[in-house]
Every structure is written in C-alpha cells, then in structure tokens.
Design a protein around this motif. Structure first.
Motif, short mmCIF file in Angstrom:
data_model
loop_
_atom_site.label_atom_id
_atom_site.label_comp_id
_atom_site.label_asym_id
_atom_site.label_seq_id
_atom_site.Cartn_x
_atom_site.Cartn_y
_atom_site.Cartn_z
N LEU A 89 -38.93 -12.79 -20.81
CA LEU A 89 -39.39 -13.78 -21.79
C LEU A 89 -40.21 -13.11 -22.88
CD1 LEU A 89 -39.54 -16.66 -22.78
CD2 LEU A 89 -41.49 -17.03 -21.23
N ARG A 90 -41.04 -12.15 -22.51
CA ARG A 90 -41.83 -11.42 -23.51
C ARG A 90 -40.88 -10.74 -24.51
NH1 ARG A 90 -44.64 -8.67 -20.24
NH2 ARG A 90 -46.44 -10.04 -20.28
N ARG A 91 -39.82 -10.13 -24.02
CA ARG A 91 -38.85 -9.47 -24.90
C ARG A 91 -38.22 -10.47 -25.87
NH1 ARG A 91 -33.48 -7.20 -23.38
NH2 ARG A 91 -34.04 -7.82 -21.28
N VAL A 92 -37.89 -11.66 -25.37
CA VAL A 92 -37.32 -12.69 -26.24
C VAL A 92 -38.34 -13.11 -27.31
CG1 VAL A 92 -36.53 -15.09 -26.34
CG2 VAL A 92 -35.67 -13.57 -24.55
N LEU A 93 -39.55 -13.40 -26.89
CA LEU A 93 -40.57 -13.87 -27.83
C LEU A 93 -40.91 -12.84 -28.90
CD1 LEU A 93 -42.93 -15.70 -25.32
CD2 LEU A 93 -41.27 -16.74 -26.89
N GLU A 94 -40.78 -11.57 -28.55
CA GLU A 94 -41.09 -10.50 -29.51
C GLU A 94 -39.91 -10.15 -30.41
OE1 GLU A 94 -42.64 -7.30 -27.12
OE2 GLU A 94 -44.54 -8.36 -26.79
N ASN A 95 -38.72 -10.57 -30.06
CA ASN A 95 -37.54 -10.15 -30.83
C ASN A 95 -36.72 -11.28 -31.46
OD1 ASN A 95 -37.29 -7.11 -30.43
ND2 ASN A 95 -37.69 -7.85 -28.35
N VAL A 96 -36.99 -12.51 -31.09
CA VAL A 96 -36.23 -13.63 -31.62
C VAL A 96 -37.20 -14.63 -32.24
CG1 VAL A 96 -34.55 -15.45 -31.09
CG2 VAL A 96 -34.52 -13.31 -29.78
N SER A 97 -36.93 -15.04 -33.46
CA SER A 97 -37.85 -15.96 -34.15
C SER A 97 -37.78 -17.36 -33.53
CB SER A 97 -37.50 -16.05 -35.63
OG SER A 97 -36.33 -16.82 -35.83
N SER A 98 -38.84 -18.11 -33.73
CA SER A 98 -38.89 -19.49 -33.24
C SER A 98 -37.78 -20.33 -33.87
CB SER A 98 -40.25 -20.11 -33.56
OG SER A 98 -41.27 -19.44 -32.86
N VAL A 99 -37.49 -20.08 -35.13
CA VAL A 99 -36.43 -20.81 -35.82
C VAL A 99 -35.09 -20.54 -35.14
CG1 VAL A 99 -35.15 -21.02 -37.99
CG2 VAL A 99 -37.65 -20.87 -38.02
N GLN A 100 -34.81 -19.28 -34.83
CA GLN A 100 -33.56 -18.95 -34.14
C GLN A 100 -33.50 -19.60 -32.76
OE1 GLN A 100 -33.95 -14.59 -34.66
NE2 GLN A 100 -31.75 -14.67 -35.11
N LEU A 101 -34.60 -19.52 -32.01
CA LEU A 101 -34.60 -20.08 -30.66
C LEU A 101 -34.30 -21.58 -30.66
CD1 LEU A 101 -37.61 -18.27 -28.97
CD2 LEU A 101 -35.17 -17.95 -28.51
N ALA A 102 -34.78 -22.28 -31.66
CA ALA A 102 -34.56 -23.72 -31.73
C ALA A 102 -33.11 -24.07 -32.05
CB ALA A 102 -35.49 -24.33 -32.78
N GLN A 103 -32.34 -23.11 -32.54
CA GLN A 103 -30.99 -23.39 -33.01
C GLN A 103 -29.90 -22.65 -32.25
OE1 GLN A 103 -31.27 -22.28 -37.12
NE2 GLN A 103 -32.61 -23.98 -37.62
N CYS A 104 -30.24 -22.10 -31.07
CA CYS A 104 -29.23 -21.31 -30.38
C CYS A 104 -29.41 -21.35 -28.87
CB CYS A 104 -29.27 -19.86 -30.86
SG CYS A 104 -30.66 -18.91 -30.23
N VAL A 105 -28.41 -20.79 -28.20
CA VAL A 105 -28.53 -20.45 -26.79
C VAL A 105 -28.82 -18.96 -26.75
CG1 VAL A 105 -27.33 -20.24 -24.58
CG2 VAL A 105 -26.96 -22.27 -26.01
#
Length: 121
Positions: A89-105
């Motif tokens: 999860l840390r890796r995701v939070l550091e590498n993927v923007s909140s905007v991207q996370l809201a719009q993808c799997v």
C-alpha cells in the motif's frame, strides 16, 4: 482521499492511510463485514471512497456494471502478511496519484503496480 477497506485487508492499514493524509474505514468498524460485495461497491460509490481489497470479485463486478467507480486497489499474488500489505500500500500511495486511484483499478503485487482505467471493458 477516503478509503473503504474490505475484510481480507488488515484494519491496521488505516494508520498508514492517515500518515499519507487520507482517511479510511474498515468494514468491521461499520458493521458491514458480512455485506455483499455489491453493497460495499455501492457504499464506496455513494461515499466517494476507494475500495482496498484482495477479493477478486470486485473487478469482475466493476466490469459487469461498466461503472466509472469506485476506484479499487487490489492486492494480488498471494496471502500477504500485515507488514507486506503495508509495504504494498505504501508503494501505491507513493507512486499513484489520488486522481488516478479514484478512476482506475490498481492491481498491486510484489513485482509491479498495474493500472486499468474505469470503466472496465
């Protein structure tokens, strides 16, 4: 960003989310640990939350509905310990923007992060 953590995911991940300035709620905290995956997706969509899970039914349900959300973080590739889930999860939070996370799997495993935009086709 707000998150909804599903049963296969440790509730202790909430503290990690908070350390990154986000909020999270685990389904156990709100008495929904036996709720259907469809109900959890509907709640996440209604409350504008990103679902964190290891349950493969969630992407299938998103694909069948052709919905634009909610966003989804899916742990793949095995049974992870709490420490391993935190690292992923840390890796995701550091590498993927909140905007991207809201719009993808966002599928994450030990080797990579894979993003697929919603709606799934």
């Amino acid at each position: 960003m707000d998150f909804l953590l599903d049963v296969p995911v440790s509730p202790t991940l909430i503290s990690l989310l908070e350390a990154y300035g986000h909020t999270g709620v685990h389904v156990h905290q709100i008495g929904l640990h036996t709720a259907s995956d469809e109900s959890l997706l509907a709640l996440a969509r209604e409350e504008n939350r990103i679902v964190i899970t290891a349950d493969l039914d969630f992407p299938r349900l998103l694909a069948l509905s052709a919905a634009n959300g909610p966003g989804l973080i899916l742990f793949r590739g095995g049974n992870y310990s709490e420490a391993e889930m935190r690292a992923l999860l840390r890796r995701v939070l550091e590498n993927v923007s909140s905007v991207q996370l809201a719009q993808c799997v966002c599928v994450v495993d030990k080797r990579r992060i894979r993003l697929t935009n919603l709606p799934l086709r």
